[in-house]
Design a protein around this motif. Structure first.
Motif, short mmCIF file in Angstrom:
data_model
loop_
_atom_site.label_atom_id
_atom_site.label_comp_id
_atom_site.label_asym_id
_atom_site.label_seq_id
_atom_site.Cartn_x
_atom_site.Cartn_y
_atom_site.Cartn_z
N ASP A 13 20.53 48.17 55.69
CA ASP A 13 19.47 48.17 54.63
C ASP A 13 18.96 49.68 54.83
N PHE A 16 17.21 51.06 51.64
CA PHE A 16 15.88 50.21 51.36
C PHE A 16 15.19 50.91 52.34
N LYS A 40 15.04 45.00 47.92
CA LYS A 40 16.28 45.12 48.75
C LYS A 40 17.40 44.81 47.97
N CYS A 43 18.06 47.95 45.77
CA CYS A 43 18.58 49.10 46.63
C CYS A 43 19.92 49.18 47.06
N SER A 44 20.56 47.59 47.27
CA SER A 44 21.81 47.41 47.66
C SER A 44 22.73 47.62 46.27
#
Length: 165
Positions: A13, A16, A40, A43-44
């Protein structure tokens, strides 16, 4: 129920975590578990791919620093995005034209300097005089003289060779 968010970077992550590092701690502490998971997930989706050509330079100049980035690779943007970015970031601005002119000037200056540095070496190679070379397959004086070569010390010598050969 509120969740305290830790700021330990993880490889999975990392984007993130980078995003979260810019959120004020008092705001980050108010995020719920659902909000953190939604962030999350968002952001992924921002998973940028590496460019085949990725050159990033920082150029120090007196009293300032400039950066230069050159990215190249296959075009993956949509036509709509290309048009939007073209309007937002036009290529033919005065500053861009000066930068392009400076780059062309540097390339020309570099090529002239390189030519000036290499030219004496190249002219020396072309000014070398021919040198004698033995012709091993001719073993008689008569045969040697019939081929416009000279017979010396029991060997057929060729003086018409190119020294760059």
């Amino acid at each position: 129920m509120r969740q305290t968010i830790t700021r330990k970077p993880s490889r999975k992550d990392s984007l993130f975590e980078q995003f979260l590092a810019h959120v004020p701690p008092q705001t980050a502490e108010t995020f719920t578990v659902a909000q953190v998971e939604a962030l999350k997930q968002a952001c992924s989706q921002l998973n940028w791919k590496k460019h085949p050509v990725d050159i990033r330079l920082s150029v120090p100049v007196p009293f300032n620093r400039f950066y230069l980035v050159l990215l190249a690779g296959p075009e993956r943007r949509s036509q709509q995005r290309l048009q939007t970015e073209f309007r937002k970031y036009p290529v033919w601005t005065a500053t861009n034209m000066m930068a392009i002119a400076a780059a062309i000037g540097l390339i020309l200056l570099s090529s002239l300097s390189l030519q000036k540095a290499l030219l004496p070496t190249l002219t020396k190679l072309t000014e070398l005089e021919p040198h004698a070379t033995d012709v091993p397959w001719i073993d008689s004086k008569a045969e040697c003289q019939n081929t416009v070569r000279t017979w010396e010390d029991g060997r057929c010598r060729d003086w018409v060779n190119d020294p760059n050969f």
